[in-house]
Design a protein around this motif. Structure first.
Motif, PDB file in Angstrom:
ATOM      1  N   ARG A  54      11.328  30.290 -38.053  1.00 42.14           N
ATOM      2  CA  ARG A  54      11.978  31.392 -38.717  1.00 42.14           C
ATOM      3  C   ARG A  54      10.970  32.501 -38.828  1.00 42.14           C
ATOM      4  N   ILE A  55       9.595  32.223 -38.798  1.00 47.24           N
ATOM      5  CA  ILE A  55       8.956  33.201 -39.262  1.00 47.24           C
ATOM      6  C   ILE A  55       8.699  34.004 -37.796  1.00 47.24           C
ATOM      7  N   ILE A  56       8.536  33.472 -36.590  1.00 46.75           N
ATOM      8  CA  ILE A  56       8.595  34.011 -35.453  1.00 46.75           C
ATOM      9  C   ILE A  56       9.908  34.868 -35.324  1.00 46.75           C
ATOM     10  N   ALA A  57      11.005  34.524 -35.469  1.00 46.79           N
ATOM     11  CA  ALA A  57      12.072  35.347 -35.169  1.00 46.79           C
ATOM     12  C   ALA A  57      12.130  36.504 -36.064  1.00 46.79           C
ATOM     13  N   ALA A  58      11.526  36.277 -37.346  1.00 47.00           N
ATOM     14  CA  ALA A  58      11.568  37.287 -38.122  1.00 47.00           C
ATOM     15  C   ALA A  58      10.563  38.505 -37.866  1.00 47.00           C
ATOM     16  N   CYS A  59       9.503  38.039 -37.249  1.00 46.75           N
ATOM     17  CA  CYS A  59       8.331  39.035 -36.904  1.00 46.75           C
ATOM     18  C   CYS A  59       8.914  39.923 -35.733  1.00 46.75           C
ATOM     19  N   GLN A  60       9.538  39.250 -34.709  1.00 46.81           N
ATOM     20  CA  GLN A  60      10.072  39.797 -33.660  1.00 46.81           C
ATOM     21  C   GLN A  60      10.939  40.827 -33.924  1.00 46.81           C
ATOM     22  N   GLN A  61      11.743  40.701 -35.069  1.00 49.66           N
ATOM     23  CA  GLN A  61      12.783  41.995 -35.651  1.00 49.66           C
ATOM     24  C   GLN A  61      11.761  43.171 -35.894  1.00 49.66           C
ATOM     25  N   GLN A  62      10.321  42.961 -36.234  1.00 49.47           N
ATOM     26  CA  GLN A  62       9.517  43.798 -36.669  1.00 49.47           C
ATOM     27  C   GLN A  62       8.819  44.415 -35.563  1.00 49.47           C
ATOM     28  N   GLY A  63       9.185  43.837 -34.302  1.00 54.01           N
ATOM     29  CA  GLY A  63       8.207  44.442 -33.115  1.00 54.01           C
ATOM     30  C   GLY A  63       7.330  43.566 -32.632  1.00 54.01           C
ATOM     31  N   GLY A  90      19.028  31.440 -29.108  1.00 52.30           N
ATOM     32  CA  GLY A  90      17.718  31.331 -29.713  1.00 52.30           C
ATOM     33  C   GLY A  90      16.745  32.617 -29.766  1.00 52.30           C
ATOM     34  N   HIS A  91      15.579  32.503 -30.066  1.00 55.48           N
ATOM     35  CA  HIS A  91      14.896  33.640 -30.312  1.00 55.48           C
ATOM     36  C   HIS A  91      13.272  33.833 -29.145  1.00 55.48           C
ATOM     37  N   ASP A  92      13.704  32.869 -28.239  1.00 62.68           N
ATOM     38  CA  ASP A  92      12.506  33.003 -27.252  1.00 62.68           C
ATOM     39  C   ASP A  92      12.836  34.061 -26.340  1.00 62.68           C
ATOM     40  N   GLY A  93      11.552  34.853 -25.912  1.00 63.97           N
ATOM     41  CA  GLY A  93      11.966  36.064 -24.756  1.00 63.97           C
ATOM     42  C   GLY A  93      12.918  37.254 -25.368  1.00 63.97           C
ATOM     43  N   ILE A  94      12.705  37.135 -26.478  1.00 64.74           N
ATOM     44  CA  ILE A  94      13.331  38.660 -27.171  1.00 64.74           C
ATOM     45  C   ILE A  94      12.091  39.792 -27.778  1.00 64.74           C
ATOM     46  N   LYS A  95      12.264  40.884 -27.399  1.00 66.54           N
ATOM     47  CA  LYS A  95      11.322  41.929 -27.801  1.00 66.54           C
ATOM     48  C   LYS A  95      12.086  42.768 -28.528  1.00 66.54           C
ATOM     49  N   VAL A  96      11.816  43.307 -29.793  1.00 63.19           N
ATOM     50  CA  VAL A  96      12.619  44.277 -30.418  1.00 63.19           C
ATOM     51  C   VAL A  96      11.520  45.389 -30.602  1.00 63.19           C
ATOM     52  N   SER A  97      11.968  46.692 -30.328  1.00 60.77           N
ATOM     53  CA  SER A  97      11.040  47.751 -30.542  1.00 60.77           C
ATOM     54  C   SER A  97      11.212  48.821 -31.558  1.00 60.77           C
ATOM     55  N   PRO A  98      11.140  48.585 -33.030  1.00 58.65           N
ATOM     56  CA  PRO A  98      11.701  49.458 -33.991  1.00 58.65           C
ATOM     57  C   PRO A  98      11.369  50.798 -33.714  1.00 58.65           C
ATOM     58  N   VAL A  99      12.097  51.743 -33.935  1.00 55.82           N
ATOM     59  CA  VAL A  99      11.822  53.233 -33.759  1.00 55.82           C
ATOM     60  C   VAL A  99      10.746  53.543 -34.768  1.00 55.82           C
ATOM     61  N   VAL A 124      17.594  36.372 -47.588  1.00 57.20           N
ATOM     62  CA  VAL A 124      16.893  35.431 -46.778  1.00 57.20           C
ATOM     63  C   VAL A 124      16.720  36.093 -45.257  1.00 57.20           C
ATOM     64  N   GLU A 125      15.506  35.696 -44.880  1.00 57.66           N
ATOM     65  CA  GLU A 125      14.854  36.193 -43.663  1.00 57.66           C
ATOM     66  C   GLU A 125      16.234  35.578 -42.637  1.00 57.66           C
ATOM     67  N   SER A 126      16.288  36.738 -41.754  1.00 55.00           N
ATOM     68  CA  SER A 126      17.462  36.661 -40.519  1.00 55.00           C
ATOM     69  C   SER A 126      18.821  36.323 -41.292  1.00 55.00           C
ATOM     70  N   GLY A 127      19.169  36.486 -42.688  1.00 47.41           N
ATOM     71  CA  GLY A 127      20.264  36.200 -43.020  1.00 47.41           C
ATOM     72  C   GLY A 127      21.605  36.962 -42.821  1.00 47.41           C
ATOM     73  N   HIS A 128      20.995  38.376 -42.486  1.00 48.38           N
ATOM     74  CA  HIS A 128      22.101  39.154 -41.962  1.00 48.38           C
ATOM     75  C   HIS A 128      22.872  38.588 -40.848  1.00 48.38           C
ATOM     76  N   GLU A 129      22.318  37.655 -39.914  1.00 48.54           N
ATOM     77  CA  GLU A 129      23.266  37.249 -39.053  1.00 48.54           C
ATOM     78  C   GLU A 129      24.300  35.808 -39.457  1.00 48.54           C
ATOM     79  N   HIS A 130      24.003  35.567 -40.764  1.00 43.21           N
ATOM     80  CA  HIS A 130      24.837  34.362 -41.161  1.00 43.21           C
ATOM     81  C   HIS A 130      26.402  34.815 -40.895  1.00 43.21           C
ATOM     82  N   HIS A 131      26.855  35.921 -41.321  1.00 35.59           N
ATOM     83  CA  HIS A 131      28.179  36.019 -41.348  1.00 35.59           C
ATOM     84  C   HIS A 131      28.802  36.177 -39.967  1.00 35.59           C
ATOM     85  N   ILE A 132      28.070  36.601 -38.914  1.00 40.08           N
ATOM     86  CA  ILE A 132      28.552  36.711 -37.618  1.00 40.08           C
ATOM     87  C   ILE A 132      28.614  35.283 -36.993  1.00 40.08           C
TER      88      ILE A 132
END
Lengths: 401, 401, 401, 401
Positions: B63-72, B148-157, D259-267
């Protein structure tokens, strides 16, 4: 069953007096019998009704009569108003007649006498054949105060025979309405008021300055469109801040972006004016050279800055005693025929409390709840506008130019 | 304790990536150790961080890794994205990667591939070495979907290095701000977008017509400032009502007062256009000779009128199938670089759902809650204005003239 | 190019000190060079940064330093605070240091001295090696006032290392959130504050009475959950009206329907209490036997009823001088660790002006704009709830029972 | 001068028919003469009026007559309704009579025939001596449609002779009112409707789930208090999300925190239900075991989930064609005597469009503008409540238990 006969005349149907009286009687659990009814046969003819109202208990009947009076009915074979002496300074007799803001008369002996300076939530003092409205803070021990509901006649403002902008309250508060022509007609009303020697009062909140509309208001004052200005410490402080620093509450008025340390500007502006001794002195010495307060001082209009517990400072001219502020506002409102309330809640409500129902009132705010609250004065002389105050003052200025 | 190493680079401090990652780890009950940190020594230099994150349980770490990915952040020694076939038409695999609206890449083998047409709450389909974003309604059985969350890279503006009107969200929603210069800068942005070949989308609610601002919008369309128009049945119906009857929802647009039986006007206008076969036909035959829809037809811009369950009529051009409406809007948004949303909630939210975070967006409404809701897109490319829509469009037109 | 070196330490990344300093420097047109940076390697370790900031002009550099100070930075090789005498009673020196509500220290000689009674928009007076915060109304001629920005250290409240209800401001204002657990945790916070000897302040508007929640507030006072009550004339007047007449602003509290002539009740209630000499006397003589004010008198808690220009009456206990009201509120807030603001705007803002940033604050209102305005105190110790005040106080009472 | 004679009877004064007719005539620039007036001598007796209205032009007179008809007047010596054939499918004749939602009759030959299924903004089709209301989408070429204003009789719902919760609109919208007894009386109304065989419709927005009130609504459905449920994709999706993940729009329903990544839950919830084939199938297979939609399926009530262009997904049961959705809602509303609208704007307005004025309607929202908009149906059968929807449904459930 206890009963009484009441009468009323005028445009009692479309001004809602008669429908409301029927409502009142039914809501209070009473009954009515229409004894005589002459309907106005055309729009200009007055109608007349004589109605016997009854209720199972005498106290219920009294409540009905009191409520019908507020809608414009008068008790047939009624007696004169009862009077009692005020027991102490600042205290009415327990059963004092509590006023509305509608035109009101009291019967002294056989004569109906108009109550002067009518204002809601006050008492009526009778002296030398005159009747005048007095706030509870201003009553003195021994003053002769009207008590009970006998001998009271209220004359609600009637529906105008022509279509006009004031009084279409329910339909006019919405933000989703075109406002051009309404503002143009308001400008026309201002011209008429001024031509007739009436006075115009502006009540303004600090958003007038924050939105960059201070220049429009200043222009209106300079051109003589405002006779009385009611505001608080904030309007004056931010107006002066904007002259000294170019900001309002720390926001740059040129680009709307916050200025670093800009939040200090208003307290610095206040401190500087305190150092000068006041706004008037700051104008006199050339420290303050433009803006709303500058124009107000130059034009010599009546200004009441009423304080509040959230004020920073305040500026020296701010009246920090609330009773004194109300007295000054009450005094300043004499002769005011039009009152425009812009983006103010506290000061607008305070002003509304002091105004008779017959005074035309315009309430402008971007928040529909504020407009609804302010415009709900039991009066048809009200116009509510949900809009941006800068946009409103800009257009109004353009129409007056 | 399960742990993993993540890396990130860029303006990771003032663009909030690093603070948010610290927040995320602590909020999820994990811990972190900063292994390497190179701070950008001046505003233009990029920073770099390598951080080991850990958590008591493997699932918590995920969960932590997935969340950190969303932040870049990107996982060091991460693997390629996993892919599964869609089980049925219109259904993603259960563990599909759910997209955000930020620029995103997926790792296919050893290569990072940008996801095309990024849009939030969608899935990613990989095909022929390309990755593209697909809505759940459009996925087909057998499509190869990232899970899943492997192999994802998000680049926030990232935060702009210069001060600009977009992105000062928190401070710009207020009605109590001066708006002149902001509107002038918006006009400047429109000129730049057009000069660069970008497209401009306008989303407009019926209040544009009700407030009398239809003329300004029509002018902007006629002059080529609008490439795409999104609206509902109401905007078009009231625009046409105003051309046929001079009213909008039965309110006279000249004086803001209700017209007797005016509430029928919009359904009569709709019926008349239905009789003509559609708006386009009504323009062709000369039945409709002015207004927003007339200019849109004449100018040949892309219009999507998406229906809703509260519609009267509707007009023939209204797309009554919601999936089809979304598809057309998605298509129309290709190449749009600036989107202006005026006094619309339903259509503005629908548009916001489809837009990438990098698209500049302006939200204008008199209701601050609507502006807050629309502008909260996890993006720094948003500008919210609480103001009267008529006033906004008038000023914007003046700046563009 | 003029430059200076600043330092800061603590949780400077996730408490936003560092990101904000980068922002400030760039927004003010300056530049920075990070000379040293030690990042906290885990959540509990503190970070440290030494940064050289520069600007093309000396005045710009001063603005940057002043702004960085407000974010928690201290100038390396800085000098002691400068001091000037106040020129007159009620006037600070022109360049006085204007306080924020964050913990602040001033350097006197080589020693950092904490500023006592910190409050925003005030000045700092140094006397006998002590520094204390003083409002402009209370400064006396000759008082030694800190001027300029040298020798100032601000220590913003840091992000808590654990997840808690206070400080999630951005996400917690919405009406569309479940509130049960939050209210339960607030009750827990109240227990902890009381157990630790801290005081609890309640700021309440008249809607507490109008919505029928007076009983809940009265119960909380009777059970010792409220040490300080701030309100206006309206709360007290409608509370007493409800005890005398069963109405609040003329609305029957049993069925929510207006009572005929009910609008008179509040002024009659006020008049009766004025006749008795005051609320305390009315309780003593048995005239007032229940309600919020009754419980407050019986429990002997500190009450400040601050007047406003819109008041009817007012009640004898209302402080009509605004400066005096602020002084009493300031005095009553000593030792307050939790402040709950319920459905009040004027009094809540007034209280917020007087509170240090470190005091936990809860803002409850049904209007999201009010909650946003109140909760935006530059503090992470704030919790905003958009909800019905009756519902809130009922649930809170149940959790405390 | 062109003139005509109209008549009306009933409680024409306090139900506002007569005052409005006077208003209408004056606003349209006409004149009136009251030829006969018999006033109801007591509350139960009906009044009668015969009035000659005139206007300088025949077209003006026609507008006056049409407007008076809407207030309940009938033209004396009027003729039968005129009828024209619809020119095409989905198109009315140009001068079709556009309906209101008030009880309406048309005169066919010498007989007044009630219009069935009355609904506003529709046409009236006459067939086999019957008259029924038809939406423009449902008219077929050749249908015999009423045109013009002759032969129309509207009978506005009259003011009740007893005080009741419905219809006190103006005074009941405020958040600052006690709501206990009103909710208790609403529960009583629900019991009476059910006892009389009437149906109850609930319109619910997603805030019902977000605020944690889903359990209360589920309970009401399970206990048979809801016959018809109207909602959108969002209510159902978040309800199911809350059953699968414990969150609503990613917010934990136990503590209100994201909740972290919770925004995905509905989809993800939507995708899972799509995988199952639908909500009904998910209940059948045991995938969905509780919640609002679960109870609705189990109880077998009528559900219409109408789509919108902002939907994610959507769920398979969502009707994505808006015309079809309106048809299903119209069908489901047959026999509904009470409609409760909770925290929904889109679906509530859509439902309000379809309801006759005589159906009792309750509108609950925390936003006063929404309540005002929804409750303004030209009907006295409306009750508006500004309050937290969770608090409302909790109390209503307790009253029904």
């Amino acid at each position: 069953m206890p009963s009484a006969t009441i009468e009323m005349s005028g445009h009692i149907i479309d001004s809602m007096m008669l429908p409301r009286i029927f409502d009142v009687v039914m809501d209070l659990g009473g009954s009515f019998r229409v004894d005589e009814f002459q309907v106005g046969r055309n729009p200009d003819e007055r109608s007349f009704a004589r109605i016997t109202v009854s209720h199972g208990e005498a106290s219920g009947l009294q409540r009905i009569i009191a409520a019908c009076q507020q809608q414009g009915a008068v008790q047939v074979d009624g007696v004169a108003a009862h009077i009692e002496a005020a027991p102490r300074d600042g205290v009415f007799p327990d059963t004092f007649y509590s006023t509305s803001n509608q035109p009101t008369a009291v019967r002294i002996g056989d004569v109906w006498v108009d109550v002067e300076d009518i204002e809601m939530d006050c008492g009526v003092i009778v002296e030398d054949g005159h009747a005048r409205c007095v706030a509870v803070t201003d009553v003195r021990a021994g003053d002769r105060v009207v008590v009970g509901h006998d001998g009271i006649k209220v004359s609600p403002v009637e529906r105008s025979r022509s279509k006009e902008i004031f009084g279409f309250m329910t339909s006019s508060v919405s933000a989703e309405k075109p406002k051009h022509l309404i503002i143009r007609e308001l400008a026309q009303t201002m011209r008429e008021v001024r031509a007739g020697g009436g006075r115009i009062c502006m009540v303004a909140g600090p958003a007038v300055i924050h939105t960059g509309a201070g220049g429009h208001l200043g222009w209106m004052i300079a051109r003589g469109w405002v006779d009385v200005l009611f505001a608080g410490n904030a309007l004056a402080a931010h107006d002066i801040e904007s002259q000294f620093f170019g900001t309002s509450l720390g926001i740059d008025l040129r680009d709307g972006l916050p200025v670093e340390s800009g939040h200090e500007h208003h307290i610095r502006a206040i401190n500087r004016i305190r150092g000068a001794g006041g706004i008037r002195e700051a104008v006199a010495t050339g420290m303050l050279r433009s803006g709303v307060m500058y124009e107000a001082v130059r034009q010599g209009i009546t200004v009441v800055l009423a304080g509040s517990v959230r004020d920073d400072g305040p500026l020296p001219e701010v009246v920090v005693d609330m009773i004194e502020a109300q007295r000054r506002m009450r005094q300043a409102l004499r002769g005011v025929e039009l009152c425009i309330m812009c983006a103010s809640m506290l000061h607008a409500i305070a002003t509304g409390n002091l105004l008779p129902a017959a005074t035309k009132t315009v309430c402008v705010d971007i928040n529909p709840s504020v407009v609804t609250k302010l415009a709900d004065r039991g009066s048809s002389q009200t116009l509510g506008l949900v809009t941006d105050v800068e946009s409103f003052l800009r257009e109004l200025s353009e129409c007056l130019a």
